[in-house]
Design a protein around this motif. Structure first.
Motif, mmCIF file in Angstrom:
data_model
loop_
_atom_site.group_PDB
_atom_site.id
_atom_site.type_symbol
_atom_site.label_atom_id
_atom_site.label_comp_id
_atom_site.label_asym_id
_atom_site.label_seq_id
_atom_site.Cartn_x
_atom_site.Cartn_y
_atom_site.Cartn_z
ATOM 1 N N GLN A 160 0.813 -1.205 0.000
ATOM 2 C CA GLN A 160 0.000 0.000 0.000
ATOM 3 C C GLN A 160 0.853 1.264 0.000
ATOM 4 O OE1 GLN A 160 -3.635 -0.354 0.161
ATOM 5 N NE2 GLN A 160 -3.449 1.721 -0.676
ATOM 6 N N ARG A 161 2.000 1.224 0.653
ATOM 7 C CA ARG A 161 2.825 2.426 0.742
ATOM 8 C C ARG A 161 3.284 2.890 -0.638
ATOM 9 N NH1 ARG A 161 7.949 1.048 4.248
ATOM 10 N NH2 ARG A 161 8.544 3.184 3.708
ATOM 11 N N PHE A 162 3.523 1.940 -1.544
ATOM 12 C CA PHE A 162 3.982 2.317 -2.877
ATOM 13 C C PHE A 162 2.822 2.771 -3.763
ATOM 14 C CE2 PHE A 162 7.224 -0.743 -1.377
ATOM 15 C CZ PHE A 162 8.295 0.139 -1.352
ATOM 16 N N VAL A 163 1.668 2.148 -3.599
ATOM 17 C CA VAL A 163 0.488 2.576 -4.340
ATOM 18 C C VAL A 163 0.056 3.972 -3.897
ATOM 19 C CG1 VAL A 163 -1.969 2.091 -4.689
ATOM 20 C CG2 VAL A 163 -0.311 0.233 -4.835
ATOM 21 N N ASP A 164 0.120 4.236 -2.593
ATOM 22 C CA ASP A 164 -0.224 5.559 -2.082
ATOM 23 C C ASP A 164 0.788 6.613 -2.529
ATOM 24 O OD1 ASP A 164 -2.432 4.476 -0.845
ATOM 25 O OD2 ASP A 164 -1.522 4.375 1.143
ATOM 26 N N TRP A 165 2.043 6.211 -2.676
ATOM 27 C CA TRP A 165 3.093 7.133 -3.138
ATOM 28 C C TRP A 165 2.878 7.525 -4.595
ATOM 29 C CZ3 TRP A 165 6.623 5.873 -7.060
ATOM 30 C CH2 TRP A 165 7.672 6.776 -7.250
ATOM 31 N N ARG A 169 -4.941 7.643 -9.423
ATOM 32 C CA ARG A 169 -6.214 7.404 -8.735
ATOM 33 C C ARG A 169 -7.077 6.413 -9.500
ATOM 34 N NH1 ARG A 169 -8.806 13.023 -8.692
ATOM 35 N NH2 ARG A 169 -7.833 12.949 -10.757
ATOM 36 N N HIS A 170 -7.010 6.487 -10.831
ATOM 37 C CA HIS A 170 -7.824 5.623 -11.674
ATOM 38 C C HIS A 170 -6.908 4.808 -12.588
ATOM 39 C CE1 HIS A 170 -10.403 9.216 -10.839
ATOM 40 N NE2 HIS A 170 -11.187 8.248 -10.407
ATOM 41 N N GLY A 171 -6.912 3.521 -12.386
ATOM 42 C CA GLY A 171 -6.052 2.664 -13.193
ATOM 43 C C GLY A 171 -5.694 1.399 -12.450
ATOM 44 N N ILE A 172 -4.814 0.612 -13.042
ATOM 45 C CA ILE A 172 -4.386 -0.667 -12.473
ATOM 46 C C ILE A 172 -2.912 -0.576 -12.137
ATOM 47 C CG2 ILE A 172 -4.129 -3.141 -12.921
ATOM 48 C CD1 ILE A 172 -6.439 -2.880 -14.937
ATOM 49 N N GLN A 173 -2.566 -1.027 -10.942
ATOM 50 C CA GLN A 173 -1.172 -1.050 -10.510
ATOM 51 C C GLN A 173 -0.836 -2.429 -9.945
ATOM 52 O OE1 GLN A 173 0.156 2.683 -8.441
ATOM 53 N NE2 GLN A 173 -2.035 3.013 -8.168
ATOM 54 N N ARG A 174 0.392 -2.860 -10.195
ATOM 55 C CA ARG A 174 0.868 -4.125 -9.626
ATOM 56 C C ARG A 174 2.187 -3.854 -8.914
ATOM 57 N NH1 ARG A 174 2.615 -7.868 -14.007
ATOM 58 N NH2 ARG A 174 4.696 -7.182 -13.412
ATOM 59 N N VAL A 175 2.218 -4.224 -7.649
ATOM 60 C CA VAL A 175 3.424 -4.065 -6.844
ATOM 61 C C VAL A 175 4.126 -5.419 -6.780
ATOM 62 C CG1 VAL A 175 4.346 -3.466 -4.578
ATOM 63 C CG2 VAL A 175 2.362 -2.234 -5.477
ATOM 64 N N LEU A 190 7.216 -1.387 -9.590
ATOM 65 C CA LEU A 190 5.889 -0.792 -9.467
ATOM 66 C C LEU A 190 5.356 -0.637 -10.889
ATOM 67 C CD1 LEU A 190 3.552 0.464 -7.927
ATOM 68 C CD2 LEU A 190 4.819 2.615 -7.839
ATOM 69 N N GLU A 191 4.583 -1.613 -11.316
ATOM 70 C CA GLU A 191 4.114 -1.670 -12.695
ATOM 71 C C GLU A 191 2.775 -0.953 -12.814
ATOM 72 O OE1 GLU A 191 3.830 -1.451 -15.799
ATOM 73 O OE2 GLU A 191 4.862 -3.324 -16.326
ATOM 74 N N ASP A 192 2.826 0.276 -13.317
ATOM 75 C CA ASP A 192 1.618 1.078 -13.464
ATOM 76 C C ASP A 192 1.330 1.412 -14.923
ATOM 77 O OD1 ASP A 192 3.639 2.860 -13.977
ATOM 78 O OD2 ASP A 192 3.085 4.319 -12.449
#
Length: 227
Positions: A160-165, A169-175, A190-192
């Motif tokens: 969560q810390r990397f997604v929050d960084w 706001r809208h999209g898909i992220q993979r840590v 951090l694949e965004d």
């Protein structure tokens, strides 16, 4: 593009193979105020690998990363290092380098990291900043043989810390992370930009929940002010 509410980018492959065309797409979308899913404000792979250097320098739990020969002293002393392009993907251009050969590398657009002895890799999948599911590769030599993973509170807090960084706001992220022999997690990626989702590896209920979350996120983006 400006004839639609939202442009969703999925499964377009590594940008490494069409950098100029992708840059032209980003410029055209920005100039026309097009809403793109995932939003083009991402600071992860969408912008290259600079974030690994920035996060490491700021003290975050990231695989130690440098991009200058003069900074190699900041890395752990190990027999083998990993060198990869700053704009690489899918291990394209990745090489393993003995310590004695590090001075022979061309550090232009290159990252160097220690080769980590880890237990396994684990990936956390998010829509926006909301966690959806996790998968892990129990065998380090088989990165994409994935199985469902039930993360603990510490695991979720790590991801969560990397997604929050990140500025998405809208999209898909993979840590993506690796678990070291002492049990700690270190960020690998951090694949965004274009994360492969491995939806065939999770159950029907989890897939339905993911699709529902993606639909809501797309709808919210369509109704958001133009960028």
């Amino acid at each position: 593009m400006d004839g639609f509410d939202v442009v969703a980018v999925r499964n377009s492959g590594p940008v490494l193979y069409y950098r100029a065309e992708h840059d032209a797409f980003r410029t055209a979308a920005a100039d026309a105020g097009v809403r793109v899913f995932t939003e083009l404000t991402g600071k992860g792979d969408m912008a290259g690998k600079q974030y690994l250097l920035d996060l490491f320098a700021a003290g975050h739990p990231v695989i130690p990363t440098v991009d200058r020969f003069a900074d190699l002293g900041r890395l752990p002393d190990t027999e083998t290092y990993v060198a990869k392009p700053k704009f690489g993907a899918d291990s394209v251009g990745l090489t393993f380098v003995p310590r004695a050969d590090l001075d022979r590398l061309d550090y232009t657009d290159l990252l160097v990291q220690p080769r980590i002895d880890f237990r396994h890799e684990v990936s956390f999948y998010f829509v926006g900043r909301t966690f959806q599911y996790a998968l892990y590769a129990p065998h380090p030599d088989q990165r994409w043989v994935l199985e469902p993973y039930e993360p603990g509170d510490d695991d979720l807090a790590f991801a969560q810390r990397f997604v929050d960084w990140n500025d998405v706001r809208h999209g898909i992220q993979r840590v993506d992370a690796c678990r070291t022999r002492d049990g700690a997690l270190l960020l690998v990626e951090l694949e965004d930009l274009n994360p492969y989702l491995s939806l065939d590896r999770i159950g029907a209920a989890e897939r339905d929940r993911f699709v529902h979350a993606m639909k809501i996120s797309l709808t919210q983006l369509a109704n958001a002010p133009a960028p």
